[in-house]
Design a protein around this motif. Structure first.
Motif, PDB file in Angstrom:
ATOM      1  N   MET A   1       0.823  -1.191   0.000  1.00  0.00           N
ATOM      2  CA  MET A   1       0.000   0.000   0.000  1.00  0.00           C
ATOM      3  C   MET A   1       0.866   1.254   0.000  1.00  0.00           C
ATOM      4  N   LEU A   2       1.950   1.191   0.771  1.00  0.00           N
ATOM      5  CA  LEU A   2       2.813   2.368   0.852  1.00  0.00           C
ATOM      6  C   LEU A   2       3.542   2.613  -0.462  1.00  0.00           C
ATOM      7  N   ARG A   3       4.097   1.549  -1.044  1.00  0.00           N
ATOM      8  CA  ARG A   3       4.884   1.717  -2.265  1.00  0.00           C
ATOM      9  C   ARG A   3       4.016   1.849  -3.508  1.00  0.00           C
ATOM     10  N   LEU A   4       3.016   1.001  -3.640  1.00  0.00           N
ATOM     11  CA  LEU A   4       2.211   0.976  -4.861  1.00  0.00           C
ATOM     12  C   LEU A   4       1.347   2.213  -5.017  1.00  0.00           C
ATOM     13  N   PHE A   5       0.707   2.639  -3.943  1.00  0.00           N
ATOM     14  CA  PHE A   5      -0.219   3.770  -4.025  1.00  0.00           C
ATOM     15  C   PHE A   5       0.304   5.014  -3.329  1.00  0.00           C
ATOM     16  N   GLN A   6       1.542   4.991  -2.853  1.00  0.00           N
ATOM     17  CA  GLN A   6       2.144   6.110  -2.121  1.00  0.00           C
ATOM     18  C   GLN A   6       1.202   6.617  -1.024  1.00  0.00           C
ATOM     19  N   LEU A   7       0.631   5.669  -0.299  1.00  0.00           N
ATOM     20  CA  LEU A   7      -0.284   5.992   0.782  1.00  0.00           C
ATOM     21  C   LEU A   7       0.494   6.632   1.918  1.00  0.00           C
ATOM     22  N   PRO A   8       0.069   7.819   2.373  1.00  0.00           N
ATOM     23  CA  PRO A   8       0.777   8.465   3.490  1.00  0.00           C
ATOM     24  C   PRO A   8       0.737   7.590   4.743  1.00  0.00           C
ATOM     25  N   GLY A   9       1.749   7.706   5.567  1.00  0.00           N
ATOM     26  CA  GLY A   9       1.868   6.901   6.775  1.00  0.00           C
ATOM     27  C   GLY A   9       0.679   7.013   7.704  1.00  0.00           C
ATOM     28  N   GLU A  10       0.086   8.228   7.784  1.00  0.00           N
ATOM     29  CA  GLU A  10      -1.066   8.420   8.666  1.00  0.00           C
ATOM     30  C   GLU A  10      -2.264   7.611   8.169  1.00  0.00           C
ATOM     31  N   ASP A  11      -2.482   7.620   6.849  1.00  0.00           N
ATOM     32  CA  ASP A  11      -3.592   6.844   6.277  1.00  0.00           C
ATOM     33  C   ASP A  11      -3.338   5.354   6.437  1.00  0.00           C
ATOM     34  N   TYR A  12      -2.078   4.958   6.288  1.00  0.00           N
ATOM     35  CA  TYR A  12      -1.719   3.552   6.462  1.00  0.00           C
ATOM     36  C   TYR A  12      -1.978   3.112   7.903  1.00  0.00           C
ATOM     37  N   ALA A  13      -1.671   3.971   8.843  1.00  0.00           N
ATOM     38  CA  ALA A  13      -1.877   3.643  10.262  1.00  0.00           C
ATOM     39  C   ALA A  13      -3.361   3.430  10.560  1.00  0.00           C
ATOM     40  N   ARG A  14      -4.249   4.141   9.855  1.00  0.00           N
ATOM     41  CA  ARG A  14      -5.691   3.979  10.070  1.00  0.00           C
ATOM     42  C   ARG A  14      -6.189   2.609   9.621  1.00  0.00           C
ATOM     43  N   LEU A  15      -5.420   1.949   8.782  1.00  0.00           N
ATOM     44  CA  LEU A  15      -5.828   0.629   8.290  1.00  0.00           C
ATOM     45  C   LEU A  15      -5.494  -0.498   9.263  1.00  0.00           C
ATOM     46  N   ASP A  16      -4.830  -0.177  10.363  1.00  0.00           N
ATOM     47  CA  ASP A  16      -4.437  -1.202  11.333  1.00  0.00           C
ATOM     48  C   ASP A  16      -5.621  -1.997  11.867  1.00  0.00           C
ATOM     49  N   ASP A  17      -6.764  -1.344  12.023  1.00  0.00           N
ATOM     50  CA  ASP A  17      -7.930  -2.007  12.603  1.00  0.00           C
ATOM     51  C   ASP A  17      -8.743  -2.789  11.573  1.00  0.00           C
ATOM     52  N   VAL A  18      -8.413  -2.640  10.292  1.00  0.00           N
ATOM     53  CA  VAL A  18      -9.163  -3.314   9.230  1.00  0.00           C
ATOM     54  C   VAL A  18      -8.443  -4.617   8.874  1.00  0.00           C
ATOM     55  N   ALA A  19      -9.215  -5.672   8.680  1.00  0.00           N
ATOM     56  CA  ALA A  19      -8.629  -6.968   8.295  1.00  0.00           C
ATOM     57  C   ALA A  19      -7.886  -6.817   6.970  1.00  0.00           C
ATOM     58  N   ASP A  20      -6.734  -7.478   6.861  1.00  0.00           N
ATOM     59  CA  ASP A  20      -5.895  -7.364   5.667  1.00  0.00           C
ATOM     60  C   ASP A  20      -6.663  -7.673   4.384  1.00  0.00           C
ATOM     61  N   TYR A  21      -7.417  -8.752   4.385  1.00  0.00           N
ATOM     62  CA  TYR A  21      -8.132  -9.153   3.174  1.00  0.00           C
ATOM     63  C   TYR A  21      -9.173  -8.102   2.787  1.00  0.00           C
ATOM     64  N   GLU A  22      -9.771  -7.452   3.776  1.00  0.00           N
ATOM     65  CA  GLU A  22     -10.748  -6.391   3.491  1.00  0.00           C
ATOM     66  C   GLU A  22     -10.059  -5.199   2.841  1.00  0.00           C
ATOM     67  N   VAL A  23      -8.863  -4.889   3.272  1.00  0.00           N
ATOM     68  CA  VAL A  23      -8.102  -3.798   2.653  1.00  0.00           C
ATOM     69  C   VAL A  23      -7.771  -4.166   1.204  1.00  0.00           C
ATOM     70  N   LEU A  24      -7.354  -5.417   0.991  1.00  0.00           N
ATOM     71  CA  LEU A  24      -6.956  -5.865  -0.347  1.00  0.00           C
ATOM     72  C   LEU A  24      -8.131  -5.942  -1.320  1.00  0.00           C
ATOM     73  N   THR A  25      -9.325  -6.146  -0.815  1.00  0.00           N
ATOM     74  CA  THR A  25     -10.489  -6.286  -1.703  1.00  0.00           C
ATOM     75  C   THR A  25     -11.448  -5.114  -1.609  1.00  0.00           C
ATOM     76  N   GLY A  26     -11.138  -4.129  -0.809  1.00  0.00           N
ATOM     77  CA  GLY A  26     -12.070  -3.036  -0.551  1.00  0.00           C
ATOM     78  C   GLY A  26     -12.169  -1.975  -1.630  1.00  0.00           C
ATOM     79  N   HIS A  27     -11.200  -1.899  -2.519  1.00  0.00           N
ATOM     80  CA  HIS A  27     -11.213  -0.848  -3.543  1.00  0.00           C
ATOM     81  C   HIS A  27     -10.976  -1.469  -4.910  1.00  0.00           C
TER      82      HIS A  27
END
Length: 187
Positions: A1-27
């Motif tokens: 997420m950080l490298r592919l979409f250049q997601l800022p660290g703060e936005d990445y930190a918000r994903l901690d509570d979301v299940a990995d698979y949900e992040v991978l399939t959510g968009h």
């Protein structure tokens, strides 16, 4: 997420509570990238089934919420990528917070240029190396694993060949050994 979409660290930190698979399939954009990547390894078109929430090949599930980590581990093995060791057991929430912060920092910093060779560099080296039968016309027939394995073997053999004349002329110190190229590789 950080490298592919250049997601800022703060936005990445918000994903901690979301299940990995949900992040991978959510968009849809992420799903599209994953379908393309999985198609490369499956050597067939991979689609995402939104009803079953799974990646499929010819309507058969390939990666689901239950097995996606096993699929990722298999792909990493095929690519010769070492699996990270399991996260250590931490005594309290503060230790977990510091560990996660350090992991994010390492991820955002990444490896500096020159730390590792990229795939394009490995392919170029293999094509330029005399006597290995690989050239620009047949290098695409190799799998990613074969590229890394062949490169590692050539590196061992090249090291051996460079030190051999030094060893033969008696210029190695007592504790120095001639590198052996007929040995196990790390992959």
């Amino acid at each position: 997420m950080l490298r592919l979409f250049q997601l800022p660290g703060e936005d990445y930190a918000r994903l901690d509570d979301v299940a990995d698979y949900e992040v991978l399939t959510g968009h849809p954009a992420i799903r599209g990238h994953l379908c393309t990547a999985l198609s490369f390894f499956a050597r067939e078109a991979v689609d995402f089934d939104p009803v079953k929430r799974s990646f499929t090949v010819r309507d058969r599930p390939l990666a689901t919420a239950d097995n996606y980590s096993k699929v990722a581990a298999l792909i990493a093995t095929l690519c010769g990528v070492e699996q990270p060791s399991a996260a250590p057991k931490l005594k309290n929430a503060r230790a977990r917070e510091l560990f996660d912060k350090l992991a994010r920092l390492r991820e955002t910093r990444g490896k500096t240029a020159g730390d590792t060779l990229e795939l394009k560099d490995l392919l170029s080296i293999l094509c330029a190396m005399n006597g290995n039968g690989i050239d620009v016309f047949n290098v695409a027939e190799l799998t990613i694993y074969q590229v890394y394995e062949h490169f590692e073997r050539l590196k061992l053999k090249e090291s051996h060949n460079r030190v051999l004349p030094v060893w033969a002329n008696g210029h190695l110190r007592e504790h120095d050994k001639l590198p052996e190229w007929i040995s196990r590789t790390k992959l």
